[in-house]
Design an enzyme around this catalytic site. Structure first.
Site, PDB file in Angstrom:
ATOM      1  N   GLU A   1       0.874  -1.198   0.019  1.00  0.00           N
ATOM      2  CA  GLU A   1      -0.131  -0.125  -0.162  1.00  0.00           C
ATOM      3  C   GLU A   1       0.784   1.283   0.009  1.00  0.00           C
ATOM      4  O   GLU A   1       0.544   2.097  -0.920  1.00  0.00           O
ATOM      5  CB  GLU A   1      -1.042   0.082   1.132  1.00  0.00           C
ATOM      6  CG  GLU A   1      -2.108  -1.231   1.140  1.00  0.00           C
ATOM      7  CD  GLU A   1      -2.633  -1.314   2.273  1.00  0.00           C
ATOM      8  OE1 GLU A   1      -2.520  -0.521   3.216  1.00  0.00           O
ATOM      9  OE2 GLU A   1      -3.498  -2.324   2.426  1.00  0.00           O
TER      10      GLU A   1
ATOM     11  N   GLU B   1      -3.040 -10.670   3.359  1.00  0.00           N
ATOM     12  CA  GLU B   1      -3.689 -10.492   4.740  1.00  0.00           C
ATOM     13  C   GLU B   1      -4.969 -11.503   4.966  1.00  0.00           C
ATOM     14  O   GLU B   1      -5.187 -12.122   5.973  1.00  0.00           O
ATOM     15  CB  GLU B   1      -3.949  -9.087   5.254  1.00  0.00           C
ATOM     16  CG  GLU B   1      -2.823  -8.221   4.970  1.00  0.00           C
ATOM     17  CD  GLU B   1      -2.942  -7.457   3.790  1.00  0.00           C
ATOM     18  OE1 GLU B   1      -2.877  -6.036   3.734  1.00  0.00           O
ATOM     19  OE2 GLU B   1      -2.895  -8.128   2.450  1.00  0.00           O
TER      20      GLU B   1
END
Length: 274
Positions: free
Chosen positions: A119, A139
Site C-alpha cells: 500500500e 492478509e
C-alpha cells in the site's frame, strides 16, 4: 550530497532529489509504530524543504517492506474494533501522507512488497521495480484485510477482486501487466534508472510539479478515492477484530512460536491451491 541516518530511516540529499530509505533489514522493513513515526517525520521535512523537488522512497535489496509489524500487534494485544480503528488510522495516515505529498514520489522496489508495504508503494506516483519484486496483500489468508484501499483505483475491479479475495502475490512481470508498476529494470540498474527519472522530473519548477500532482490526485479523489479509503477504515477495524478460528490460530502461533511459524501455517493451508 548530505545524508541523515536515523534509527530506521535514512535520508540522502542528492541535489534537488531526496532519497528516503527504509532501513530495518533484519525484519524485512516491517512497519513498526516507531519506524512509521520516523518515516512520517522525515517525509514532512523533505516536503517542507523547497530545495527538494522529487522524493525517492525505497527499501533494501531483500524487501521494500513486508507490511505492518504483525508481531508488534500481537505483543500489544490489539484485539477490539476500537483498538484496531486507532492503529489503522495511524497506518492509513502514513500511506496517505505519501499519496498527498506535495512533490512527486518515485518508489524503488526490490524483493518483497507486501500488505501495508504494498500500500505504501502504491501511494507513490511512480514505481520502478527489479525482476525479483513481489507484490500483494496476502492478509486475508490469516483473517485480516487491506488497510488503505488504493488497489481498485490503480488496477481496476476484476484484478483487485482476484488479488484481495485470494491473497495471491504477483511477480514484477504481472505487476507491470496490471499497471501496478511503471517499469522493470535489473537490480544493478535500479538506482541509476530511478536517479535518471528523478533528475528528469526535477528539471520542472517545483511550483509546477506541485500543481500538477494536485491536479492528478484531485482526479482520483473525484472518483471517490479518499471516500473509499475512509469507508474502508471502519470496515477494516471490524474485519480485523472478527472472531474467526483461523485468526485465533495465527495469533496464537505468533505469540507462542513466532511469526515464522505462523506464516508457515498460513502458507501450508493454501499450498494445494497454488
Amino acid at each position: 550530497m548530505t545524508t541523515t541516518q536515523g534509527e530506521f530511516i535514512q535520508v540522502e540529499h542528492r541535489g534537488d532529489v531526496a532519497w528516503v530509505t527504509i532501513d530495518r533489514p533484519k525484519k524485512l522493513n516491517a512497519l513498526s509504530t516507531t519506524l512509521m513515526a520516523e518515516l512520517s517525520a522525515r517525509l514532512r521535512e523533505v516536503e517542507a524543504d523547497d530545495r527538494v523537488r522529487v522524493v525517492v522512497l525505497r527499501g533494501g535489496e531483500q524487501a521494500f517492506s513486508v507490511g505492518y509489524d504483525i508481531a508488534e500487534e500481537v505483543e500489544l494485544g490489539v484485539a477490539t474494533a476500537e483498538q484496531w480503528h486507532a492503529g489503522l488510522t495511524n497506518n492509513i495516515g502514513l500511506t496517505m501522507q505519501v499519496w498527498g505529498l506535495r512533490k512527486p514520489v518515485i518508489g524503488a522496489v526490490s524483493g518483497w512488497c507486501l500488505a501495508g508495504g504494498c500500500e505504501l508503494a502504491m501511494a507513490c506516483d511512480l514505481l520502478i521495480a527489479t525482476p525479483d519484486a513481489q507484490f500483494g496483500e496476502p492478509e486475508i489468508r490469516f483473517g485480516s484485510g487491506p488497510v488503505t484501499l488504493l488497489m481498485p483505483f490503480l488496477i481496476g475491479q476484476k484484478a483487485t477482486n482476484e488479488l484481495l479475495f485470494t491473497g495471491d502475490i504477483v511477480d514484477a512481470d504481472r505487476a507491470l501487466q496490471l499497471g501496478l508498476i511503471n517499469r522493470i529494470v535489473t537490480t544493478d540498474a535500479l538506482e541509476d534508472e530511478v536517479d535518471r527519472m528523478a533528475r528528469k522530473i526535477a528539471l520542472t519548477p517545483l511550483s509546477i510539479l506541485r500543481f500538477t500532482k494536485r491536479a492528478l490526485n484531485a482526479a482520483y479523489e473525484q472518483m471517490g478515492l479518499r471516500g473509499a479509503v475512509s469507508a474502508n477504515l471502519d470496515i477494516a477495524a471490524v474485519l480485523n477484530s472478527a472472531d474467526t478460528a483461523e485468526r485465533a490460530e495465527f495469533t496464537e502461533l505468533v505469540a507462542t512460536k513466532g511469526l515464522g511459524a505462523a506464516l508457515a501455517w498460513r502458507d501450508a493451508r493454501y499450498a494445494e491451491t497454488e
